[in-house]
Scaffold this motif. Structure first.
Motif, PDB file in Angstrom:
ATOM      1  N   ILE A 196       0.836  -1.207   0.000  1.00 42.55           N
ATOM      2  CA  ILE A 196       0.000   0.000   0.000  1.00 42.55           C
ATOM      3  C   ILE A 196       0.868   1.253   0.000  1.00 42.55           C
ATOM      4  N   CYS A 197       1.944   1.238   0.794  1.00 45.25           N
ATOM      5  CA  CYS A 197       2.838   2.402   0.857  1.00 45.25           C
ATOM      6  C   CYS A 197       3.462   2.706  -0.502  1.00 45.25           C
ATOM      7  N   TYR A 198       4.030   1.684  -1.139  1.00 43.97           N
ATOM      8  CA  TYR A 198       4.725   1.915  -2.410  1.00 43.97           C
ATOM      9  C   TYR A 198       3.767   2.243  -3.553  1.00 43.97           C
ATOM     10  N   LEU A 199       2.572   1.624  -3.538  1.00 40.64           N
ATOM     11  CA  LEU A 199       1.638   1.827  -4.651  1.00 40.64           C
ATOM     12  C   LEU A 199       0.797   3.089  -4.498  1.00 40.64           C
ATOM     13  N   SER A 200       0.872   3.745  -3.352  1.00 38.12           N
ATOM     14  CA  SER A 200       0.065   4.950  -3.120  1.00 38.12           C
ATOM     15  C   SER A 200       0.760   6.223  -3.588  1.00 38.12           C
ATOM     16  N   PHE A 201       2.035   6.101  -4.004  1.00 33.46           N
ATOM     17  CA  PHE A 201       2.783   7.254  -4.505  1.00 33.46           C
ATOM     18  C   PHE A 201       3.188   7.002  -5.950  1.00 33.46           C
ATOM     19  N   PRO A 202       3.046   7.988  -6.829  1.00 29.10           N
ATOM     20  CA  PRO A 202       3.611   7.843  -8.178  1.00 29.10           C
ATOM     21  C   PRO A 202       5.124   7.671  -8.063  1.00 29.10           C
ATOM     22  N   ASP A 203       5.705   6.857  -8.954  1.00 29.64           N
ATOM     23  CA  ASP A 203       7.166   6.725  -8.869  1.00 29.64           C
ATOM     24  C   ASP A 203       7.825   7.974  -9.470  1.00 29.64           C
TER      25      ASP A 203
END
Length: 581
Positions: free
Chosen positions: A71-78
């Motif tokens: 959830i943490c990684y997928l909640s921010f655009p790269d």
């Protein structure tokens, strides 16, 4: 981070950040909230930790370490997206540790009435994200970066995006108190019931939605226009809880819609590389929706990053690419997945004359690494001829400046008719495998559904094929042959066979209950045969009461009477075994 908690309710009516021990003993805490959402998360950027989970509400909802990390990684655009301002997108993650939602007693009831493509996910979570990145001199990094995430098992992307559009801007200004109030309001909503129109109050606005039902007939009219500035008591009417603007999503690939439809139908692996998480996730969800009313039986990830826990699983070269559609923004994936058979790269929407600039069909050998140009890179040759009339209609609509809702309705109608034309011959052949009603007798085991023979089906296409309902020419036989090898045929066949088996059981139960006299039947039967009848009738009653058998209430009552009559004819010791005190 918390590890997985065991069974039992995991929600408490505590304040944000607090647990409320006494509430856990209450029956089904947050039951109405959990009918719509699993939890609400806030993800922020920490200078030392990177993306970090700042808040989960309700506060005692249990996420595993792997789920929290995803959830943490997928909640921010790269970093390749460069999203400034506000942006919305969605992701889908695998639920770890099996199903952990014991309070969802209404799941079966909802799923039995909902279209198969909109049923609750038993093993995945959807994440609906509202991300804000703005300059802020008071923050050490110089930017305010935060995401509000709604986690649900319902694929209601349109509804949850609208909900986020209302609550996220307010939350970023007022923070915790606003979020707690919103969750309490959602906990007062009626449950999502297929076929019903619901009014959902939140933050002084009423969202009016209709929950689709599996008995709905397709409607081709453009979505109803509504003003998003209207205040209570005038409701904001959402035309759909799940349908995206197909025409907007497919802008750069309109000339390849049929090829992409075939790739989706066959469950082919597809990598979608877009400039932003919003474009990537919307395009993946639009592709998945191409098959409605068929259920998409393969895996799909609307937004995926190299930090995902399944990155190694999806990128391994030791086996064939998995049947998954991945939406990404990092060009690194083109290098990592260049062995995949189909890669679609799209750029920012641009107009070329009256038509949005279209990507070109290119051979996989043309794939370069990070500087690969937009295009559909595949060696696949479509089985069906392109529908030039559709493209003319859409182009004419652009020239006449028709509303995009109208264009979307035209595109959706085309895809729906295409899927129906493909599936109707399969449905007709499957129906022919059902035993005749007159062959079902009360006191004998019902006959079996005949096996699906692919060669027999293909021969039937000559006089009952898709050409009866679809004007498109092409190699329909070849398309069916490839479809038989796909996960979607297996998923469709299993579902239809299960429905037919339930229908057969229901017809058998009706035949028993319509029989003249159970006492007459029992006269020459042994105790073993009578006990066997009781057990079988009880099993059918349990199935029927669990909404699995399509039978009338009068039939159920008569079956119960038969059970009591049969038990009453047995010796006392057997009665005691069958009806313990």
């Amino acid at each position: 981070m918390d590890s997985l908690s065991g069974a039992g309710p995991r929600r408490a009516r505590g304040r944000l950040g607090e647990a409320s021990p006494g509430a856990r003993a209450a029956a089904a805490p947050w039951a109405r909230f959990s009918a719509w959402l699993e939890c609400v998360c806030v993800v922020t950027f920490d200078l030392e930790l990177g993306q970090a989970l700042e808040l989960v509400y309700p506060s005692d909802f249990r996420l595993t370490d792997k789920e929290k990390s995803s959830i943490c990684y997928l909640s921010f655009p790269d970093s390749h997206s460069g999203c400034l301002g506000d942006t919305q997108f969605s992701f889908r993650i695998r639920q770890c540790g099996g199903q952990r939602s014991p309070w969802h007693a209404e799941d079966r009831h909802y799923n039995s009435g909902a279209p198969v493509s909109l049923q609750r996910e038993p093993a995945h979570y959807f994440g609906y994200v509202y991300f804000r990145q703005v300059k802020d001199s008071s923050v050490k990094r110089g930017y305010f970066q935060k995401s509000l995430v709604l986690v649900s098992r319902l694929p209601f992307v349109r509804l949850f995006q609208a909900l986020l559009g209302l609550i996220a801007p307010e939350y970023f200004d007022r923070l915790a108190p606003c979020l707690e109030a919103v969750c309490s309001e959602i906990d007062q909503w009626p449950a999502p019931t297929p076929g019903q129109t619901l009014k959902l109050p939140v933050m002084g606005v009423v969202l009016q939605v209709r929950i689709p039902s599996r008995v709905d007939k397709p409607e081709y009219s453009p979505p109803e226009q509504c003003s998003h500035e209207s205040l209570l008591p005038t409701p904001v009417v959402l035309a759909s809880v799940h349908e995206l603007d197909l025409f907007r999503c497919f802008q750069p690939v309109l000339t390849h819609v049929q090829t992409l439809w075939e790739l989706m139908l066959l469950g082919e692996p597809l990598l979608v590389l877009a400039p932003s998480p919003a474009m990537a996730s919307d395009l993946v969800l639009a592709l998945i929706s191409c098959l409605q009313p068929l259920k998409f039986c393969c895996d799909y990830r609307p937004y995926f990053t190299i930090h995902d826990s399944e990155f190694k699983e999806f990128t391994t070269r030791t086996q064939a690419p998995p049947n998954v559609v991945l939406g990404v923004t990092n060009p690194f994936f083109i290098k990592t997945l260049q062995h995949w058979p189909h890669i679609l790269r799209v750029g920012e929407p641009k107009m070329s004359g009256d038509l949005p600039k279209q990507v070109k069909l290119k051979k996989p050998s043309r794939l370069k690494t990070l500087d690969t140009k937009p295009g559909l890179y595949t060696a696949y040759s479509a089985h069906l001829h392109r529908d030039k009339a559709l493209l003319k209609r859409l182009l004419k609509g652009l020239q006449k400046k028709r509303p995009w809702d109208t264009q979307t309705a035209s595109l959706r109608r085309h895809l729906l008719e295409l899927t129906h034309s493909f599936i109707i011959p399969l449905e007709h052949y499957m129906a022919s495998l059902m035993p005749l009603k007159k062959s079902i007798t009360p006191w004998k085991t019902p006959p079996q559904i005949r096996p699906f023979r692919q060669d027999d089906f293909l021969r039937s296409l000559e006089h009952a094929g898709p050409q009866l309902t679809c004007i498109l020419k092409g190699d329909w036989l070849g398309l069916y042959r490839r479809f038989f090898k796909s996960p979607h045929f297996d998923g469709w066949y299993r579902q239809r066979h299960r429905e037919m088996a339930h229908k057969l059981e229901a017809l058998h139960l009706e035949a028993i209950c319509e029989a003249q006299n159970i006492e007459t039947w029992m006269k020459d039967k042994s105790e073993v045969e009578v006990v066997d009848l009781v057990l079988k009738l009880r099993e059918k009653l349990v199935q029927a009461q669990g909404h699995q058998l399509p039978v009338k209430e009068a039939t159920l009552q008569r079956a119960q009477l038969y059970i009591e009559t049969a038990i009453g004819s047995l010796p006392k010791d057997l009665q005691a075994v069958l009806c313990p005190p």
